[in-house]
Motif scaffolding. Sequence first.
Motif, PDB file in Angstrom:
ATOM      1  N   ASP A 151      47.588  37.096  39.684  1.00 43.69           N
ATOM      2  CA  ASP A 151      47.043  36.630  40.962  1.00 43.69           C
ATOM      3  C   ASP A 151      47.849  37.189  42.135  1.00 43.69           C
ATOM      4  O   ASP A 151      48.845  37.900  41.945  1.00 43.69           O
ATOM      5  CB  ASP A 151      47.017  35.094  41.012  1.00 43.69           C
ATOM      6  CG  ASP A 151      48.367  34.468  40.704  1.00 43.69           C
ATOM      7  OD1 ASP A 151      49.413  35.109  40.962  1.00 43.69           O
ATOM      8  OD2 ASP A 151      48.393  33.333  40.205  1.00 43.69           O
ATOM      9  N   GLU A 152      47.420  36.847  43.346  1.00 44.61           N
ATOM     10  CA  GLU A 152      48.090  37.346  44.549  1.00 44.61           C
ATOM     11  C   GLU A 152      49.534  36.879  44.621  1.00 44.61           C
ATOM     12  O   GLU A 152      50.424  37.649  45.006  1.00 44.61           O
ATOM     13  CB  GLU A 152      47.321  36.887  45.792  1.00 44.61           C
ATOM     14  CG  GLU A 152      47.908  37.419  47.075  1.00 44.61           C
ATOM     15  CD  GLU A 152      47.083  37.075  48.310  1.00 44.61           C
ATOM     16  OE1 GLU A 152      47.648  37.168  49.415  1.00 44.61           O
ATOM     17  OE2 GLU A 152      45.904  36.726  48.188  1.00 44.61           O
ATOM     18  N   GLU A 153      49.793  35.644  44.248  1.00 50.69           N
ATOM     19  CA  GLU A 153      51.161  35.111  44.303  1.00 50.69           C
ATOM     20  C   GLU A 153      52.097  35.911  43.394  1.00 50.69           C
ATOM     21  O   GLU A 153      53.242  36.189  43.760  1.00 50.69           O
ATOM     22  CB  GLU A 153      51.192  33.628  43.937  1.00 50.69           C
ATOM     23  CG  GLU A 153      52.542  32.975  44.138  1.00 50.69           C
ATOM     24  CD  GLU A 153      53.081  33.049  45.568  1.00 50.69           C
ATOM     25  OE1 GLU A 153      54.324  33.151  45.717  1.00 50.69           O
ATOM     26  OE2 GLU A 153      52.304  33.023  46.543  1.00 50.69           O
ATOM     27  N   LEU A 162      48.668  49.965  41.794  1.00 47.03           N
ATOM     28  CA  LEU A 162      48.106  48.626  41.619  1.00 47.03           C
ATOM     29  C   LEU A 162      46.611  48.793  41.409  1.00 47.03           C
ATOM     30  O   LEU A 162      45.935  49.412  42.236  1.00 47.03           O
ATOM     31  CB  LEU A 162      48.383  47.766  42.856  1.00 47.03           C
ATOM     32  CG  LEU A 162      49.846  47.395  43.053  1.00 47.03           C
ATOM     33  CD1 LEU A 162      50.145  47.088  44.504  1.00 47.03           C
ATOM     34  CD2 LEU A 162      50.198  46.211  42.177  1.00 47.03           C
ATOM     35  N   ASN A 163      46.122  48.258  40.301  1.00 51.61           N
ATOM     36  CA  ASN A 163      44.711  48.414  39.970  1.00 51.61           C
ATOM     37  C   ASN A 163      44.121  47.085  39.550  1.00 51.61           C
ATOM     38  O   ASN A 163      44.807  46.262  38.936  1.00 51.61           O
ATOM     39  CB  ASN A 163      44.548  49.432  38.832  1.00 51.61           C
ATOM     40  CG  ASN A 163      45.048  50.795  39.242  1.00 51.61           C
ATOM     41  OD1 ASN A 163      44.478  51.426  40.116  1.00 51.61           O
ATOM     42  ND2 ASN A 163      46.138  51.244  38.638  1.00 51.61           N
ATOM     43  N   HIS A 164      42.852  46.907  39.873  1.00 55.53           N
ATOM     44  CA  HIS A 164      42.146  45.718  39.419  1.00 55.53           C
ATOM     45  C   HIS A 164      42.090  45.748  37.896  1.00 55.53           C
ATOM     46  O   HIS A 164      41.827  46.783  37.297  1.00 55.53           O
ATOM     47  CB  HIS A 164      40.722  45.676  39.993  1.00 55.53           C
ATOM     48  CG  HIS A 164      40.689  45.562  41.475  1.00 55.53           C
ATOM     49  ND1 HIS A 164      40.952  44.388  42.134  1.00 55.53           N
ATOM     50  CD2 HIS A 164      40.441  46.483  42.434  1.00 55.53           C
ATOM     51  CE1 HIS A 164      40.866  44.586  43.436  1.00 55.53           C
ATOM     52  NE2 HIS A 164      40.560  45.862  43.647  1.00 55.53           N
ATOM     53  N   ALA A 165      42.390  44.625  37.287  1.00 52.45           N
ATOM     54  CA  ALA A 165      42.325  44.489  35.836  1.00 52.45           C
ATOM     55  C   ALA A 165      41.650  43.150  35.546  1.00 52.45           C
ATOM     56  O   ALA A 165      41.538  42.309  36.446  1.00 52.45           O
ATOM     57  CB  ALA A 165      43.720  44.534  35.235  1.00 52.45           C
ATOM     58  N   ALA A 166      41.247  42.958  34.338  1.00 49.37           N
ATOM     59  CA  ALA A 166      40.586  41.707  33.974  1.00 49.37           C
ATOM     60  C   ALA A 166      41.407  40.526  34.467  1.00 49.37           C
ATOM     61  O   ALA A 166      42.571  40.377  34.112  1.00 49.37           O
ATOM     62  CB  ALA A 166      40.411  41.635  32.461  1.00 49.37           C
ATOM     63  N   GLN A 167      40.825  39.746  35.322  1.00 49.48           N
ATOM     64  CA  GLN A 167      41.457  38.546  35.875  1.00 49.48           C
ATOM     65  C   GLN A 167      42.847  38.805  36.436  1.00 49.48           C
ATOM     66  O   GLN A 167      43.818  38.171  36.073  1.00 49.48           O
ATOM     67  CB  GLN A 167      41.477  37.456  34.824  1.00 49.48           C
ATOM     68  CG  GLN A 167      40.082  37.143  34.338  1.00 49.48           C
ATOM     69  CD  GLN A 167      40.025  35.924  33.479  1.00 49.48           C
ATOM     70  OE1 GLN A 167      41.021  35.452  32.964  1.00 49.48           O
ATOM     71  NE2 GLN A 167      38.832  35.392  33.326  1.00 49.48           N
TER      72      GLN A 167
END
Length: 158
Positions: free
Chosen positions: A13-15, A129-134
Amino acid sequence: MSEGATFSRRLPDEESTLELGESWAKSLRAPLVIHLQGDLGAGKTTFTRGILRGLGHTGAVKSPTYAIVESYPLEAFTLHHFDLYRFASPEEWEDAGLDDLFSPDSVCIIEWPQQGGAFTPPADITVSLNHAAQGRACTATAHTANGQKSLEAWLNSN
């Protein structure tokens, strides 16, 4: 870890992206050039915000998409956060005089470095940094001895 070695971590997550930047901050030493790569919304500015938080910066940290660069004078060095996303051509780097910000007393974090072409200084470290599952996937690769020292210091402190 050897030069060219890679470190990877899943960020749910972002945190966790903020925390990763914050934990690495104490290992940063000038001069250092970090290229941040990844799609829109992948957490590049969030990661930089974490680094600045870890270095004691308490003010706002905004994306420099329109300003091109935001500079943060800190106790140990000045951190320059670049965003080249809106460059129409690599020559904009030279036109903006951005080389003047690279000094032995600075850490430079560059989002969208490919937009600056050959004008963009080479990276000591590339952080992807890449989008990954959840969540997101983060990969950091050292390209120079200086980058290797920074990553090793951070990994040894955790």
